[in-house]
Design a protein around this motif. Structure first.
Motif, PDB file in Angstrom:
ATOM      1  N   UNK A 223      52.691 -73.817  34.636  1.00 48.50           N
ATOM      2  CA  UNK A 223      53.624 -74.455  33.699  1.00 48.50           C
ATOM      3  C   UNK A 223      53.314 -74.093  32.260  1.00 48.50           C
ATOM      4  N   UNK A 224      52.042 -74.117  31.909  1.00 51.15           N
ATOM      5  CA  UNK A 224      51.644 -73.828  30.540  1.00 51.15           C
ATOM      6  C   UNK A 224      51.987 -72.396  30.141  1.00 51.15           C
ATOM      7  N   UNK A 225      51.644 -71.456  30.975  1.00 52.64           N
ATOM      8  CA  UNK A 225      51.886 -70.052  30.651  1.00 52.64           C
ATOM      9  C   UNK A 225      53.377 -69.729  30.699  1.00 52.64           C
TER      10      UNK A 225
ATOM     11  N   UNK B 196      45.433 -59.066  31.601  1.00 52.43           N
ATOM     12  CA  UNK B 196      46.478 -60.007  31.152  1.00 52.43           C
ATOM     13  C   UNK B 196      47.870 -59.477  31.479  1.00 52.43           C
ATOM     14  N   UNK B 197      48.080 -58.187  31.328  1.00 53.41           N
ATOM     15  CA  UNK B 197      49.380 -57.597  31.661  1.00 53.41           C
ATOM     16  C   UNK B 197      49.683 -57.708  33.159  1.00 53.41           C
ATOM     17  N   UNK B 198      48.674 -57.492  33.990  1.00 49.20           N
ATOM     18  CA  UNK B 198      48.872 -57.648  35.441  1.00 49.20           C
ATOM     19  C   UNK B 198      49.265 -59.086  35.768  1.00 49.20           C
ATOM     20  N   UNK B 199      48.614 -60.027  35.119  1.00 51.71           N
ATOM     21  CA  UNK B 199      48.928 -61.432  35.363  1.00 51.71           C
ATOM     22  C   UNK B 199      50.330 -61.767  34.861  1.00 51.71           C
ATOM     23  N   UNK B 200      50.725 -61.218  33.726  1.00 53.64           N
ATOM     24  CA  UNK B 200      52.087 -61.428  33.217  1.00 53.64           C
ATOM     25  C   UNK B 200      53.105 -60.888  34.216  1.00 53.64           C
ATOM     26  N   UNK B 201      52.851 -59.715  34.750  1.00 53.72           N
ATOM     27  CA  UNK B 201      53.743 -59.131  35.755  1.00 53.72           C
ATOM     28  C   UNK B 201      53.818 -60.025  36.993  1.00 53.72           C
ATOM     29  N   UNK B 202      52.662 -60.506  37.466  1.00 53.70           N
ATOM     30  CA  UNK B 202      52.622 -61.365  38.653  1.00 53.70           C
ATOM     31  C   UNK B 202      53.413 -62.652  38.416  1.00 53.70           C
TER      32      UNK B 202
ATOM     33  N   UNK C 177      55.912 -71.655  30.165  1.00 49.52           N
ATOM     34  CA  UNK C 177      56.631 -72.219  29.019  1.00 49.52           C
ATOM     35  C   UNK C 177      56.479 -71.302  27.809  1.00 49.52           C
ATOM     36  N   UNK C 178      55.319 -70.722  27.634  1.00 48.54           N
ATOM     37  CA  UNK C 178      55.083 -69.778  26.535  1.00 48.54           C
ATOM     38  C   UNK C 178      55.902 -68.512  26.733  1.00 48.54           C
ATOM     39  N   UNK C 179      55.950 -68.018  27.955  1.00 46.08           N
ATOM     40  CA  UNK C 179      56.713 -66.795  28.251  1.00 46.08           C
ATOM     41  C   UNK C 179      58.204 -67.027  27.997  1.00 46.08           C
ATOM     42  N   UNK C 180      58.720 -68.147  28.453  1.00 51.28           N
ATOM     43  CA  UNK C 180      60.157 -68.425  28.292  1.00 51.28           C
ATOM     44  C   UNK C 180      60.559 -68.564  26.830  1.00 51.28           C
ATOM     45  N   UNK C 181      59.639 -69.028  25.999  1.00 51.70           N
ATOM     46  CA  UNK C 181      59.932 -69.183  24.575  1.00 51.70           C
ATOM     47  C   UNK C 181      59.819 -67.851  23.842  1.00 51.70           C
ATOM     48  N   UNK C 182      58.737 -67.131  24.077  1.00 50.80           N
ATOM     49  CA  UNK C 182      58.406 -65.966  23.257  1.00 50.80           C
ATOM     50  C   UNK C 182      58.893 -64.626  23.797  1.00 50.80           C
TER      51      UNK C 182
ATOM     52  N   UNK D 108      47.222 -64.110  25.211  1.00 53.62           N
ATOM     53  CA  UNK D 108      46.140 -65.062  24.911  1.00 53.62           C
ATOM     54  C   UNK D 108      46.315 -66.358  25.693  1.00 53.62           C
ATOM     55  N   UNK D 109      47.564 -66.797  25.846  1.00 52.61           N
ATOM     56  CA  UNK D 109      47.820 -67.999  26.644  1.00 52.61           C
ATOM     57  C   UNK D 109      47.411 -67.764  28.093  1.00 52.61           C
ATOM     58  N   UNK D 110      47.701 -66.586  28.614  1.00 52.98           N
ATOM     59  CA  UNK D 110      47.294 -66.242  29.985  1.00 52.98           C
ATOM     60  C   UNK D 110      45.781 -66.302  30.099  1.00 52.98           C
ATOM     61  N   UNK D 111      45.095 -65.681  29.165  1.00 51.82           N
ATOM     62  CA  UNK D 111      43.632 -65.647  29.194  1.00 51.82           C
ATOM     63  C   UNK D 111      43.032 -67.053  29.014  1.00 51.82           C
TER      64      UNK D 111
END
Length: 143
Positions: free
Chosen positions: A45-47, A103-109, A49-54, A27-30
């Protein structure tokens, strides 16, 4: 990357928290993709930071210690389980599948970009030769 579903048992609490963490990241990515330009520094930076935490996911090329190896194993397990949980949840409609895949593709990228140095080390270590695509080549290909 996610070709085999996870095996074993998980608690209801782990089921819920794992799925919720990944969903929060997607959802943060979107949402940040709408709020900011996807290539912008604010978006990144925003996304991240969320990935590093969660849902952190350290690369394998870091020095191995028992604690580090255990942490990486736990991170990979959580990543694997959460991917398949949401994959199941978002398979009902074409629109939901598309949203999930985008969203998964963007997370991978983002993860690949974040660990660019480790990826380069991996490629060199395994004698894999790839040339990086320039932004101009990307623009030409996408038009």
């Amino acid at each position: 990357m996610y070709t085999v579903p996870p095996q074993g048992n998980i608690t209801t609490t782990e089921f819920y928290s794992t799925a919720l963490d990944r969903l929060t990241i997607l959802r943060a990515i979107y949402n940040n993709g709408i709020k900011y330009n996807r290539g912008s520094e604010l978006y990144h930076k925003s996304v991240m930071s969320e990935i590093k935490i969660r849902l952190p996911l350290r690369p394998n090329v870091l020095e191995e210690t028992d604690n580090n190896a255990k942490t990486k194993t736990e991170e990979r397990r959580k990543d694997h389980i959460s991917h398949f949980l949401l994959r199941l949840a978002y398979c009902r409609t074409e629109e939901a599948r598309k949203w999930f895949c985008d969203c998964e593709k963007e997370l991978f990228r983002l993860r690949l970009e974040e660990h660019r140095e480790e990826v380069s080390q991996f490629l060199v270590h395994n004698s894999l030769k790839f040339e990086e695509v320039t932004e101009n080549e990307v623009l030409i290909k996408s038009s």
